[in-house]
Scaffold this motif. Sequence first.
Motif, PDB file in Angstrom:
ATOM      1  N   PHE A  90       0.743  -1.331  -0.093  1.00 21.06           N
ATOM      2  CA  PHE A  90      -0.020   0.007   0.041  1.00 21.06           C
ATOM      3  C   PHE A  90       0.756   1.342   0.080  1.00 21.06           C
ATOM      4  N   SER A  91       1.264   1.834   1.084  1.00 20.97           N
ATOM      5  CA  SER A  91       1.954   2.805   1.390  1.00 20.97           C
ATOM      6  C   SER A  91       2.716   2.862   2.832  1.00 20.97           C
ATOM      7  N   PRO A  92       3.805   3.381   2.697  1.00 18.36           N
ATOM      8  CA  PRO A  92       4.430   3.567   4.141  1.00 18.36           C
ATOM      9  C   PRO A  92       3.676   4.640   5.129  1.00 18.36           C
ATOM     10  N   ARG A  93       2.994   5.412   4.580  1.00 14.60           N
ATOM     11  CA  ARG A  93       2.305   6.512   5.249  1.00 14.60           C
ATOM     12  C   ARG A  93       0.780   5.823   5.885  1.00 14.60           C
ATOM     13  N   ILE A  94       0.246   4.571   5.302  1.00 10.37           N
ATOM     14  CA  ILE A  94      -0.630   3.943   5.612  1.00 10.37           C
ATOM     15  C   ILE A  94      -0.374   3.196   6.756  1.00 10.37           C
ATOM     16  N   VAL A  95       0.762   2.930   7.111  1.00  7.98           N
ATOM     17  CA  VAL A  95       0.893   1.820   8.308  1.00  7.98           C
ATOM     18  C   VAL A  95       0.450   2.633   9.509  1.00  7.98           C
ATOM     19  N   GLU A  96       0.509   4.007   9.737  1.00  7.06           N
ATOM     20  CA  GLU A  96       0.007   4.153  10.912  1.00  7.06           C
ATOM     21  C   GLU A  96      -1.511   4.115  11.264  1.00  7.06           C
ATOM     22  N   ASN A  97      -2.416   3.919  10.087  1.00  8.34           N
ATOM     23  CA  ASN A  97      -3.573   3.573  10.383  1.00  8.34           C
ATOM     24  C   ASN A  97      -3.810   2.243  11.090  1.00  8.34           C
ATOM     25  N   PHE A  98      -3.117   1.288  10.801  1.00 10.08           N
ATOM     26  CA  PHE A  98      -3.092   0.091  11.489  1.00 10.08           C
ATOM     27  C   PHE A  98      -2.365   0.119  12.837  1.00 10.08           C
ATOM     28  N   LEU A  99      -1.260   0.751  12.931  1.00  8.20           N
ATOM     29  CA  LEU A  99      -0.827   0.996  14.250  1.00  8.20           C
ATOM     30  C   LEU A  99      -1.759   1.784  15.234  1.00  8.20           C
ATOM     31  N   ALA A 287      -5.340  13.635   4.374  1.00 15.33           N
ATOM     32  CA  ALA A 287      -6.178  12.534   4.173  1.00 15.33           C
ATOM     33  C   ALA A 287      -6.429  12.064   2.990  1.00 15.33           C
ATOM     34  N   ARG A 288      -6.525  12.833   2.049  1.00 11.82           N
ATOM     35  CA  ARG A 288      -6.860  12.451   0.708  1.00 11.82           C
ATOM     36  C   ARG A 288      -5.682  11.922   0.143  1.00 11.82           C
ATOM     37  N   ALA A 289      -4.468  12.315   0.240  1.00 15.96           N
ATOM     38  CA  ALA A 289      -3.405  12.004  -0.477  1.00 15.96           C
ATOM     39  C   ALA A 289      -3.189  10.433  -0.165  1.00 15.96           C
ATOM     40  N   LYS A 290      -3.427  10.143   1.178  1.00 17.12           N
ATOM     41  CA  LYS A 290      -3.390   8.563   1.627  1.00 17.12           C
ATOM     42  C   LYS A 290      -4.010   7.973   0.580  1.00 17.12           C
ATOM     43  N   LEU A 291      -5.262   7.929   0.041  1.00 15.99           N
ATOM     44  CA  LEU A 291      -6.008   7.377  -0.926  1.00 15.99           C
ATOM     45  C   LEU A 291      -5.175   7.404  -2.127  1.00 15.99           C
ATOM     46  N   ILE A 292      -4.888   8.627  -2.592  1.00 12.67           N
ATOM     47  CA  ILE A 292      -4.030   8.672  -4.122  1.00 12.67           C
ATOM     48  C   ILE A 292      -2.754   7.770  -3.825  1.00 12.67           C
ATOM     49  N   GLU A 293      -2.039   7.632  -2.778  1.00 14.33           N
ATOM     50  CA  GLU A 293      -0.786   6.856  -2.500  1.00 14.33           C
ATOM     51  C   GLU A 293      -1.110   5.482  -2.738  1.00 14.33           C
ATOM     52  N   VAL A 294      -2.228   4.953  -2.196  1.00 12.52           N
ATOM     53  CA  VAL A 294      -2.735   3.666  -2.394  1.00 12.52           C
ATOM     54  C   VAL A 294      -3.043   3.189  -3.890  1.00 12.52           C
TER      55      VAL A 294
END
Length: 439
Positions: A90-99, A287-294
């Motif tokens: 996915f993206s390294p910046r999405i990791v925090e969503n799980f943590l 917040a929108r950029a996270k979607l774009i990164e995926v």
Amino acid sequence: MVKAFGLFFEDKRIWLILGGNVLFSFILAIGVILLDTRMINVVDYFPTVFLTSVNLAKSILSLLAGSLFSVATFTFGTMLSVISFYSSNFSPRIVENFLLQKTSMQTLGIFLGGFIYCLSSLFFMRNSEDEYLVVSASIALLYALACVFYFTKFVYNVAISVQLNHLVTKLYKEAESVADETIEYFQEMPLLDHLPQIDTLHIFTVKANESGYVEYINFNRLVELSKEFKGTIVLHLRIGEFISANQPLVDLYTNRKVKDESQLQAVINRTLTYEEKPSSMYDPNFARAKLIEVALRAVSPGINDPNTAIYILNYKALLDSKFASIPGRFVVMGEDTDETFSSGGNVIYDFNNFPKDLYESYWQLIHYMKQDISGVVALFDSLLTVAYSAHPKKLNYIKDYSNYLFNLTSPNFTERLDIQNIEERQQRILGINNPELEE
């Protein structure tokens, strides 16, 4: 101030959840020790079914201590595996969503806390001539049952988290929540299409004292300062932008002479909260950029999954539509008593720079999708969704951008059906009428 503290604790949420559970277990252990050692003599009044001998309690606590620590180690290993999966797929910046999910840290904290409880109870447990009955083993049993529940919940949460559709939906809801809160905060304030011409005797430019991401702006304090200095403050930055030291932050337009400009710079800088990394708490663009990164990871040559990117574009369009429906760009906070703002007491903020946000949110996606007909069609469909919800003042920007998108993508296709498909969607966007022009 409350929002600034919220941003501070957002970064510390992992330690708060983990530490809170461990602290609870330690306090529970102290309470049970006080009961078992008869420093608080109420155990004798408990039903005997909840009491055990010291030797049995030691056996149970020893067994649970080893088991809980083993499961805590397994939980930590599972979290590392999911983090690695998130980073690579996915993206390294999405990791925090799980943590930052409460279940993840809470499960690890509960198992570590149970280990501490068992060790603490064992350390203070002693044999006696009267062979006291103790309650620590019974409480440990109840604690173990709670651990089973949380571990089951954790396994289910991991199974759901690695599913792409669930992740995209969760990222969209997070971005939608931030966007709605931002729009709600500014929606009752006057909006301007362009910066006004402010005629005052003095203009003071305030520069940044430090570098970092500006993740919060205390607008209420800025309004107070504008009244105090009898001027109008115009911000040069937006929430989420990276600012370097000595970069201009605001311009203060005033008819009064500011005697101590260093004090002015200090008080203005204190209204900003700098962070080392971007946060989506108050920044809808990140917040929108996270979607774009995926989506970008999906269409990259290594993965080549355009369908996922198309799926994300549908949700991205819904977020863009929220800001496209807002008529103005600059928001005016404070006492709007004069159209020239020369009387002071106002703060002007670049709240909705829609053309810039629209361009920058698509440019990387276009780079990877411009030679895939399904991707190009999805880009136009996404833009069409935004156009249907756009305010008349924003509609011309969308039409200009559709021309840019058409000129950039159409030369990559030579087949008639492909070109026809693109032209059809382009005409649908250009065919949306502007009610203000019709009047």
